[in-house]
Design a protein around this motif. Structure first.
Motif, PDB file in Angstrom:
ATOM      1  N   LEU A   1       0.815  -1.210   0.000  1.00 30.69           N
ATOM      2  CA  LEU A   1       0.000   0.000   0.000  1.00 30.69           C
ATOM      3  C   LEU A   1       0.851   1.264   0.000  1.00 30.69           C
ATOM      4  CD1 LEU A   1      -2.631  -1.051   2.699  1.00 30.69           C
ATOM      5  CD2 LEU A   1      -2.915  -1.105   0.218  1.00 30.69           C
ATOM      6  N   VAL A   2       0.389   2.246  -0.765  1.00 32.01           N
ATOM      7  CA  VAL A   2       0.923   3.602  -0.685  1.00 32.01           C
ATOM      8  C   VAL A   2      -0.087   4.402   0.123  1.00 32.01           C
ATOM      9  CG1 VAL A   2       1.642   5.651  -1.970  1.00 32.01           C
ATOM     10  CG2 VAL A   2       2.055   3.368  -2.928  1.00 32.01           C
ATOM     11  N   VAL A   3       0.296   4.775   1.344  1.00 32.24           N
ATOM     12  CA  VAL A   3      -0.615   5.408   2.297  1.00 32.24           C
ATOM     13  C   VAL A   3      -0.055   6.767   2.695  1.00 32.24           C
ATOM     14  CG1 VAL A   3      -1.769   5.160   4.534  1.00 32.24           C
ATOM     15  CG2 VAL A   3      -1.258   3.131   3.161  1.00 32.24           C
TER      16      VAL A   3
ATOM     17  N   SER B   1     -15.022   3.048  -3.628  1.00 32.04           N
ATOM     18  CA  SER B   1     -13.926   3.917  -4.040  1.00 32.04           C
ATOM     19  C   SER B   1     -12.808   3.869  -3.009  1.00 32.04           C
ATOM     20  CB  SER B   1     -14.429   5.356  -4.175  1.00 32.04           C
ATOM     21  OG  SER B   1     -14.813   5.862  -2.896  1.00 32.04           O
ATOM     22  N   THR B   2     -11.699   4.513  -3.331  1.00 34.35           N
ATOM     23  CA  THR B   2     -10.610   4.635  -2.372  1.00 34.35           C
ATOM     24  C   THR B   2     -11.067   5.387  -1.138  1.00 34.35           C
ATOM     25  OG1 THR B   2      -9.011   4.640  -4.200  1.00 34.35           O
ATOM     26  CG2 THR B   2      -8.232   5.432  -2.070  1.00 34.35           C
ATOM     27  N   ASP B   3     -11.907   6.403  -1.328  1.00 29.95           N
ATOM     28  CA  ASP B   3     -12.445   7.146  -0.184  1.00 29.95           C
ATOM     29  C   ASP B   3     -13.286   6.239   0.711  1.00 29.95           C
ATOM     30  OD1 ASP B   3     -11.235   9.513  -0.944  1.00 29.95           O
ATOM     31  OD2 ASP B   3     -13.003  10.290  -1.986  1.00 29.95           O
TER      32      ASP B   3
ATOM     33  N   ALA C   1      -2.222  12.170  -3.308  1.00 32.65           N
ATOM     34  CA  ALA C   1      -1.055  12.881  -3.835  1.00 32.65           C
ATOM     35  C   ALA C   1      -0.155  11.984  -4.674  1.00 32.65           C
ATOM     36  CB  ALA C   1      -0.259  13.501  -2.693  1.00 32.65           C
ATOM     37  N   ARG C   2      -0.336  10.656  -4.543  1.00 30.93           N
ATOM     38  CA  ARG C   2       0.511   9.714  -5.294  1.00 30.93           C
ATOM     39  C   ARG C   2      -0.356   8.644  -5.962  1.00 30.93           C
ATOM     40  NH1 ARG C   2       4.612   7.754  -0.799  1.00 30.93           N
ATOM     41  NH2 ARG C   2       2.741   8.031   0.506  1.00 30.93           N
ATOM     42  N   PRO C   3      -1.204   9.071  -6.888  1.00 29.55           N
ATOM     43  CA  PRO C   3      -2.098   8.095  -7.534  1.00 29.55           C
ATOM     44  C   PRO C   3      -1.318   7.166  -8.452  1.00 29.55           C
ATOM     45  CG  PRO C   3      -2.263  10.217  -8.636  1.00 29.55           C
ATOM     46  CD  PRO C   3      -1.384  10.433  -7.431  1.00 29.55           C
ATOM     47  N   GLN C   4      -1.784   5.937  -8.579  1.00 29.59           N
ATOM     48  CA  GLN C   4      -1.194   4.981  -9.513  1.00 29.59           C
ATOM     49  C   GLN C   4      -2.222   3.907  -9.829  1.00 29.59           C
ATOM     50  OE1 GLN C   4       2.087   3.468  -6.965  1.00 29.59           O
ATOM     51  NE2 GLN C   4       1.050   1.487  -6.978  1.00 29.59           N
ATOM     52  N   ALA C   5      -2.059   3.278 -10.960  1.00 32.16           N
ATOM     53  CA  ALA C   5      -2.957   2.184 -11.326  1.00 32.16           C
ATOM     54  C   ALA C   5      -2.715   0.999 -10.401  1.00 32.16           C
ATOM     55  CB  ALA C   5      -2.715   1.774 -12.774  1.00 32.16           C
TER      56      ALA C   5
ATOM     57  N   ALA D   1      -1.111   6.721   8.313  1.00 32.74           N
ATOM     58  CA  ALA D   1      -0.279   5.520   8.485  1.00 32.74           C
ATOM     59  C   ALA D   1      -0.847   4.591   9.547  1.00 32.74           C
ATOM     60  CB  ALA D   1       1.150   5.924   8.844  1.00 32.74           C
ATOM     61  N   GLY D   2      -1.535   5.153  10.537  1.00 29.06           N
ATOM     62  CA  GLY D   2      -2.106   4.333  11.604  1.00 29.06           C
ATOM     63  C   GLY D   2      -3.245   3.449  11.164  1.00 29.06           C
ATOM     64  N   THR D   3      -3.750   3.649   9.954  1.00 31.46           N
ATOM     65  CA  THR D   3      -4.852   2.823   9.453  1.00 31.46           C
ATOM     66  C   THR D   3      -4.372   1.743   8.492  1.00 31.46           C
ATOM     67  OG1 THR D   3      -5.325   4.222   7.509  1.00 31.46           O
ATOM     68  CG2 THR D   3      -6.391   4.833   9.601  1.00 31.46           C
ATOM     69  N   THR D   4      -3.067   1.644   8.259  1.00 27.02           N
ATOM     70  CA  THR D   4      -2.554   0.741   7.231  1.00 27.02           C
ATOM     71  C   THR D   4      -3.000  -0.700   7.455  1.00 27.02           C
ATOM     72  OG1 THR D   4      -0.614   2.156   6.883  1.00 27.02           O
ATOM     73  CG2 THR D   4      -0.479  -0.106   6.088  1.00 27.02           C
ATOM     74  N   ALA D   5      -2.907  -1.182   8.691  1.00 25.14           N
ATOM     75  CA  ALA D   5      -3.295  -2.567   8.971  1.00 25.14           C
ATOM     76  C   ALA D   5      -4.772  -2.797   8.671  1.00 25.14           C
ATOM     77  CB  ALA D   5      -2.993  -2.910  10.425  1.00 25.14           C
ATOM     78  N   PHE D   6      -5.606  -1.804   8.970  1.00 24.37           N
ATOM     79  CA  PHE D   6      -7.040  -1.942   8.712  1.00 24.37           C
ATOM     80  C   PHE D   6      -7.342  -1.869   7.221  1.00 24.37           C
ATOM     81  CE2 PHE D   6      -6.974  -0.108  13.083  1.00 24.37           C
ATOM     82  CZ  PHE D   6      -7.458  -1.234  13.734  1.00 24.37           C
TER      83      PHE D   6
END
Length: 239
Positions: free
Chosen positions: A16-18, A151-153, A97-101, A23-28
């Motif tokens: 993941l690019v977070v 969506s990502t949101d 800020a760092r979108p990617q496919a 960053a505290g939500t990465t595991a979730f």
């Protein structure tokens, strides 16, 4: 007619690019994605993804994704001991800020790695579906329906709610009933959210499965859990 031989795959934690502030939500985020994909293949006639509780983090809480320093040992174990036909992982950005496919990677036992990509302008659910369809076609496996729209949101909102729920639940040693605020309103990814909520709910986890069945009455894992809970309670009552 003999049943088809199962195609045994495993998904690692997504790479993941977070954004730093989340960053505290990465595991979730990772667990939500893992259960979304796992549940999507529950009824596939050939593909089996193993257990839905496969370890996605090490003892220090670091994700066991493709960038983990011990990931090669994990992949070796999945091939030699767990007898997986391939080990897979998504590469996903949830940072505006760092979108990617979205990318889907697959490692085969012979060391060959395949890759499928998606259209970055699509919602996240459609990007994931695009990658999965390409993989299934490449392996000549039956298709599955597209993932339900999100969506990502939507993913970030569900992860934020889980982070707050985890903080709330950690303030008390034991809950037998979860606060109503954790169920209302439910985020867009309601079933994956509830599945992860059950994992952090401790003794109150059994109260989450009926909520899942209200949304998806045929969910196999929730039905199993409710059945086991009722069986255990019935045994206790008879004693």
């Amino acid at each position: 007619m003999p049943l088809p031989y199962p195609h045994r795959a495993t998904f690692l934690a997504s790479t993941l690019v977070v954004p730093l502030e989340q960053a505290g939500t990465t595991a979730f985020l990772s667990r939500l994605l893992s259960l979304t994909v796992f549940d999507h293949f529950l009824r596939h006639p050939i593909v089996t993804l193993g257990d839905d509780d496969e370890r996605l983090a090490d003892a220090d809480g670091r994700l066991l994704d493709a960038s983990h320093p011990q990931i090669e040992d994990s992949i070796d174990w999945l091939f030699r001991i767990s007898r997986r036909h391939e080990v897979m992982w998504f590469e996903i950005s949830v940072d505006r800020a760092r979108p990617q496919a979205t990318l889907l990677h697959s490692r085969l036992p012979n060391g060959i790695t395949d890759e499928w990509t998606s259209s970055p302008d699509l919602p996240l659910s459609q990007q994931l579906s695009q990658c999965l369809v390409q993989w299934l076609k490449a392996r000549r496996l039956p298709m599955v329906a597209s993932l339900a729209d999100f969506s990502t949101d939507d993913l970030r909102a569900a992860a934020d709610k889980l982070k707050k729920a985890n903080a709330m639940l950690s303030l008390r040693d034991e809950y037998t009933q979860l606060p109503a605020s954790l169920f209302s309103p439910l985020p867009r990814l309601a079933v994956p959210y509830l599945r992860v909520l059950a994992e952090v709910a401790g003794n109150a986890a059994r109260t989450v499965d009926p909520k899942i069945l209200e949304i998806e009455p045929g969910h196999p894992v929730a039905r199993r859990n409710v059945y086991v809970t009722n069986l255990v309670q019935g045994t206790i009552d008879r004693r």
